[in-house]
Every structure is written in C-alpha cells, then in structure tokens.
Design a protein around this motif. Structure first.
Motif, mmCIF file in Angstrom:
data_model
loop_
_atom_site.group_PDB
_atom_site.id
_atom_site.type_symbol
_atom_site.label_atom_id
_atom_site.label_comp_id
_atom_site.label_asym_id
_atom_site.label_seq_id
_atom_site.Cartn_x
_atom_site.Cartn_y
_atom_site.Cartn_z
ATOM 1 N N GLY A 263 20.655 -2.739 -11.909
ATOM 2 C CA GLY A 263 19.938 -3.238 -13.074
ATOM 3 C C GLY A 263 18.774 -2.333 -13.417
ATOM 4 N N SER A 264 18.147 -2.598 -14.559
ATOM 5 C CA SER A 264 17.030 -1.779 -15.025
ATOM 6 C C SER A 264 15.800 -2.657 -15.220
ATOM 7 C CB SER A 264 17.388 -1.099 -16.351
ATOM 8 O OG SER A 264 17.715 -2.060 -17.342
ATOM 9 N N SER A 309 11.605 -3.130 -9.270
ATOM 10 C CA SER A 309 10.560 -4.140 -9.464
ATOM 11 C C SER A 309 9.246 -3.451 -9.786
ATOM 12 C CB SER A 309 10.382 -4.989 -8.201
ATOM 13 O OG SER A 309 11.533 -5.748 -7.926
ATOM 14 N N MET A 310 8.465 -4.087 -10.664
ATOM 15 C CA MET A 310 7.139 -3.587 -11.012
ATOM 16 C C MET A 310 6.081 -4.478 -10.364
ATOM 17 S SD MET A 310 8.213 -1.186 -13.073
ATOM 18 C CE MET A 310 6.575 -0.596 -13.478
ATOM 19 N N ALA A 320 9.101 -0.100 -7.594
ATOM 20 C CA ALA A 320 9.789 -0.006 -6.307
ATOM 21 C C ALA A 320 11.282 -0.191 -6.516
ATOM 22 C CB ALA A 320 9.260 -1.056 -5.336
ATOM 23 N N VAL A 321 12.074 0.482 -5.656
ATOM 24 C CA VAL A 321 13.527 0.363 -5.758
ATOM 25 C C VAL A 321 14.117 0.527 -4.363
ATOM 26 C CG1 VAL A 321 13.974 2.823 -6.162
ATOM 27 C CG2 VAL A 321 15.539 1.093 -7.097
ATOM 28 N N SER A 322 15.224 -0.160 -4.104
ATOM 29 C CA SER A 322 15.908 -0.022 -2.821
ATOM 30 C C SER A 322 16.987 1.052 -2.919
ATOM 31 C CB SER A 322 16.534 -1.354 -2.407
ATOM 32 O OG SER A 322 17.448 -1.792 -3.389
ATOM 33 N N SER A 323 17.218 1.724 -1.806
ATOM 34 C CA SER A 323 18.230 2.769 -1.740
ATOM 35 C C SER A 323 18.984 2.586 -0.429
ATOM 36 C CB SER A 323 17.584 4.156 -1.808
ATOM 37 O OG SER A 323 18.545 5.168 -1.616
ATOM 38 N N GLY A 324 20.251 2.181 -0.528
ATOM 39 C CA GLY A 324 20.992 1.839 0.676
ATOM 40 C C GLY A 324 22.401 2.373 0.671
ATOM 41 N N GLY A 325 23.128 2.053 1.727
ATOM 42 C CA GLY A 325 24.488 2.539 1.862
ATOM 43 C C GLY A 325 25.501 1.474 1.511
ATOM 44 N N GLY A 326 26.725 1.627 2.000
ATOM 45 C CA GLY A 326 27.782 0.669 1.723
ATOM 46 C C GLY A 326 29.123 1.343 1.620
ATOM 47 N N LEU A 337 11.729 2.400 -1.751
ATOM 48 C CA LEU A 337 10.855 3.468 -2.238
ATOM 49 C C LEU A 337 9.906 2.917 -3.295
ATOM 50 C CD1 LEU A 337 13.663 6.131 -2.647
ATOM 51 C CD2 LEU A 337 11.990 6.013 -0.797
ATOM 52 N N SER A 338 8.659 3.324 -3.232
ATOM 53 C CA SER A 338 7.654 2.858 -4.180
ATOM 54 C C SER A 338 6.955 4.062 -4.805
ATOM 55 C CB SER A 338 6.636 1.961 -3.469
ATOM 56 O OG SER A 338 5.731 1.403 -4.385
ATOM 57 N N PHE A 339 6.790 4.008 -6.124
ATOM 58 C CA PHE A 339 6.197 5.113 -6.874
ATOM 59 C C PHE A 339 5.051 4.578 -7.734
ATOM 60 C CE2 PHE A 339 10.688 5.864 -6.234
ATOM 61 C CZ PHE A 339 10.717 7.146 -5.700
ATOM 62 N N ALA A 340 3.940 5.341 -7.768
ATOM 63 C CA ALA A 340 2.805 4.980 -8.620
ATOM 64 C C ALA A 340 3.012 5.545 -10.015
ATOM 65 C CB ALA A 340 1.508 5.505 -8.025
ATOM 66 N N LEU A 341 2.734 4.722 -11.028
ATOM 67 C CA LEU A 341 2.789 5.230 -12.395
ATOM 68 C C LEU A 341 1.493 5.976 -12.710
ATOM 69 C CD1 LEU A 341 5.083 3.101 -12.407
ATOM 70 C CD2 LEU A 341 4.534 2.709 -14.800
#
Length: 344
Positions: A263-264, A309-310, A320-326, A337-341
């Motif tokens: 999702g976005s 998520s903001m 922030a966004v999750s990055s996983g396997g599967g 992962l979390s990034f500052a705007l």
C-alpha cells in the motif's frame, strides 16, 4: 459468513439462487473492514469462491464483492460484486477506502476498492451505486472444462466521459518471453481458465492486499498493482497509478521492477510513498503526488509488501516501512526502516 448457506442466513433470498450445483464455499475476508461512523456503516471486501467451479453455476454472491453492513445490527445495506463466477482467483483483497469528493458540483461520499481483476471500482458509499458507469460487458465463454458455465458478462468501470477506465495494471498479457509463446497462448481478459493459457492479471493481481491512499489536496487516489501474467513466469512489474475519482481519468502512472503489492501513503506536503518487492531487492519510493515525478528511492535490501506509516517526534516528521522476506523468490529480511523528512 459472507456466503449464505440456507434460508436462516441473512441474504439467502439474494445469494441462494446464485449458487447452483451444491457448493457454496469461499468468500474469505482478507483485510480490515472500514467504518463510516456518521453513516453507521461497515464496509467489507470479500474474497473469491472456493472449490469445484463446475458445481457452483451462477454469479456466486457475495464472493468478490464489497458489502456495506449497519454497525448496530450487521444488516446488509447494499452489495456490489466486482467479478462474477470467479475462476481466476480475483479476490476483492484490499480494504475499502472511504473519502469525500465533488462530482458535477455535488459532494459524494465515496468508497473505492481496487480488485485483483485489474480494475478500480468507485461507488457511492451511502447507496452502493457506481459514481460513474460500470457496465456489464460481454466476455469470452468458450471453455474446455466439462460442466463449467462461465458468466457471460463482467462489470467494467467507465469514466465520466463514457470511455472505459484504464486498468490498474495490464489486463492482457504483455512482455511475454518468446520461449513461452511456443507452447502457451495469451488469451483475452476473463477468458475461462484452461491449460496452457497465459492470462493477465495473473492470480496475484492486479491490485492485491495493499490499501489505496487518497489525498484531499490533490483529489487523487493512489493504487499499487502487480503485472505478473499466469503461466508466464517472467519477473513481475509494479504499476503505481494516480486516478482522479471525480472523472475516472488516469492522471499518471509509474512502472517499476518487482511486485507492486504494498500500500501507499500520501502526505499534506504532496509526497506519496510506496514500496516494491523483487527477486533481488526491494525499493522504497517517494513521488510527487501531483505529477508522479520520482523524487527519491532507497534500496531496502528485501521486498516491501506492507504499507508505510507516518509519525511525528518533537515536531520532526518520519516515514517508516517494513522490509521482509517470504515466497515468490524474494530475498529474506526482517527490517523496519525509518526515514526523516526534510525540515522546512
């Protein structure tokens, strides 16, 4: 129970006759329902039918549908089916998205849901009626499966100007490697399932589980979708699109490598964030919400299949966004992962 089993179940008088042959299975709810507290309604996206399709002639309600229920009693207010007699695994998998917009000078309380069948459906959430025409269009019915009874039409969304809406991802097979074409045949959308056929969207989508986001600033809906035709195991592509729900027009579209399943999220600063997963790594993108221009991307090291998520800490905004396997050949990972705007 989204599929009424007998006269004791609500909706039997509507759905009962749409299952002929003895099987009434499926209709799972994969994602979170949405609530309009002012209207007192709960909106549910329902998954595909299950079992031997030759034993369920009919449209098979209420599978592949959006259903509105009253919050107080659970009574069905309305329903809209997006795929009739599904044999392609075209769930209504993503959660319904609620928003208000102006159409022809009137405020419309709307609900949007993008199906795995490749189309975006925009309805009046008070009545369940399409905001723009959704027409029952003829589809192929020839089948080699004994006893199968394909439904002869499917509901296809149209724009306000009367032209068909663009799909959220290709609905005919594209970019098929020549080695597969020697033994497999690309077929038109909604062709009944058969051996050695290549069809799109594949069984993974169109739009899968990722929520649609909406910006009241731009007035646009943002839809992530998958292009991965069944029976042609080439690398998947993601289609990220911005639609104007007031007209049904496709405003811009970005195509990238990997599964466009996440999702976005869109911000008041007119940024829209979305991720993708591929067989090598995942990427997290930031686009200009108005124009679709790519502003930034980050290699997350693994697939991105969840929504960002903001949040704000001490006045500073983060995403922030999750990055996983599967499965699907994705590289494993277990990061958030979390990034500052940037500060203004």
């Amino acid at each position: 129970n989204t599929v009424p089993q007998d006269e004791k179940d609500q909706g039997w008088e509507i759905a009962g006759p749409t299952w002929v042959g003895g099987e009434r299975n499926g209709g799972g709810i994969w994602e979170t329902p949405s609530i309009d507290p002012e209207l007192g309604l709960l909106y549910v996206a329902v998954g595909n039918p299950f079992g031997d399709s030759t034993k369920r002639a009919g449209t098979n309600l209420f599978t592949d549908s959006i259903i509105a229920l009253t919050l107080q009693t659970g009574k069905m207010k309305w329903y809209f089916q997006q795929t009739h007699h599904d044999v392609w695994d075209y769930d209504s998998g993503g959660p319904p998205t609620l928003f208000d917009m102006r159409v022809r000078g009137q405020t419309v309380k709307a609900v949007a849901e993008a199906s795995k069948n490749g189309y975006l459906y925009i309805l009046n959430r008070e009545t369940g009626q399409p905001v723009h025409p959704i027409k029952e269009m003829p589809v192929p019915t020839a089948t080699t499966l004994a006893g199968e009874q394909p439904w002869p039409t499917q509901p296809i969304p149209f724009k306000a100007n009367g032209e068909p809406m663009s799909p959220v991802s290709p609905v005919v097979p594209v970019d098929i490697p020549p080695e597969y074409l020697a033994t497999r045949k690309p077929v038109p959308h909604f062709t009944p399932w058969g051996a050695n056929q290549i069809f799109a969207p594949g069984m993974g989508g169109g739009a899968n589980y990722g929520p649609i986001s909406y910006s009241p600033r731009t007035g646009l809906l943002y839809v992530n979708a998958i292009d991965s035709p069944t029976n042609a195991p080439r690398p998947a592509k993601g289609y990220f699109s911005a639609f104007d729900p007031a007209t049904g027009e496709l405003v811009w579209q970005q195509v990238f490598e990997g599964y466009g399943q996440a999702g976005s999220v869109v911000t008041a600063s007119d940024l829209v964030f979305v991720g993708t997963g591929s067989n090598i790594a995942g990427y997290f993108f930031a686009y200009d919400a108005k124009t679709g221009k790519l502003l930034w991307k980050f290699n997350t090291g693994a697939g991105v299949f969840g929504s960002p998520s903001m949040y704000v800490v001490n006045g500073e905004q983060f995403v922030a966004v999750s990055s996983g396997g599967g499965d699907r050949g994705r590289r494993g990972g277990d990061l958030i992962l979390s990034f500052a705007l940037p500060k203004r």
